[in-house]
Design a protein around this motif. Structure first.
Motif, short mmCIF file in Angstrom:
data_model
loop_
_atom_site.label_atom_id
_atom_site.label_comp_id
_atom_site.label_asym_id
_atom_site.label_seq_id
_atom_site.Cartn_x
_atom_site.Cartn_y
_atom_site.Cartn_z
N THR A 166 8.08 1.94 1.50
CA THR A 166 9.15 2.86 1.85
C THR A 166 10.18 2.75 0.74
O THR A 166 10.65 1.65 0.42
CB THR A 166 9.78 2.48 3.20
N ASN A 176 0.82 -1.20 0.00
CA ASN A 176 0.00 0.00 0.00
C ASN A 176 0.86 1.26 0.00
O ASN A 176 0.68 2.15 -0.80
CB ASN A 176 -0.94 0.01 1.20
N ASN A 177 1.76 1.35 0.93
CA ASN A 177 2.64 2.52 1.05
C ASN A 177 4.08 2.06 1.23
O ASN A 177 4.58 2.06 2.35
CB ASN A 177 2.22 3.40 2.23
#
Length: 136
Positions: A6, A3-4
């Motif tokens: 790094t 999803n997000n």
């Protein structure tokens, strides 16, 4: 699908000498992927452009001074790495000031682009060799 993720932004240089050989260095013992061959470079720090980071890294690793204007974007790799997502930007560079010195790597050598295909390299560096071969 993450999803997000790094992101880990890394820059590297294919330094090309007057004989069209490219500099590669061997990762030192004690570092991840020790013993593998790679293009010199490193992580982009907060507040740095990719070009500024590469100028800094090449000064630290090789003792050479490079002007950002001599860095030509060449290729990139995108790959998962240790729970993050690596974006590796590769530049070519034909001009620098100072003599290339091995200040951090286990070993380094100048090789024709065709010989790079025989080296054991980190996964993100492998596709860059074919891209370099196409443009050099």
């Amino acid at each position: 699908m993450e999803n997000n993720p790094t992101y880990l932004f890394v820059v590297a240089a294919a330094l090309v000498d007057q004989n069209r050989n490219i500099l590669v260095q061997q990762r030192p013992q004690g570092k991840p992927m020790a013993g593998l061959w790679e293009f010199p470079g490193g992580k982009v720090e907060d507040g740095e452009s990719p070009e500024q980071a590469l100028v800094r890294e090449l000064q630290e690793e090789l003792g050479v001074v490079i002007e950002t204007g001599t860095l030509v974007p060449a290729a990139f790799a995108s790959e998962p790495l240790d729970g993050k997502h690596l974006l590796l930007l590769l530049y070519t560079c034909h001009e620098w000031t100072g003599e290339v010195q091995n200040l951090e790597a286990h070993d380094m050598k100048w090789l024709p682009v065709s010989a790079l295909e025989e080296l054991e390299m980190p996964p993100a560096d492998i596709p860059l060799v074919a891209q370099l071969r196409a443009i050099l």
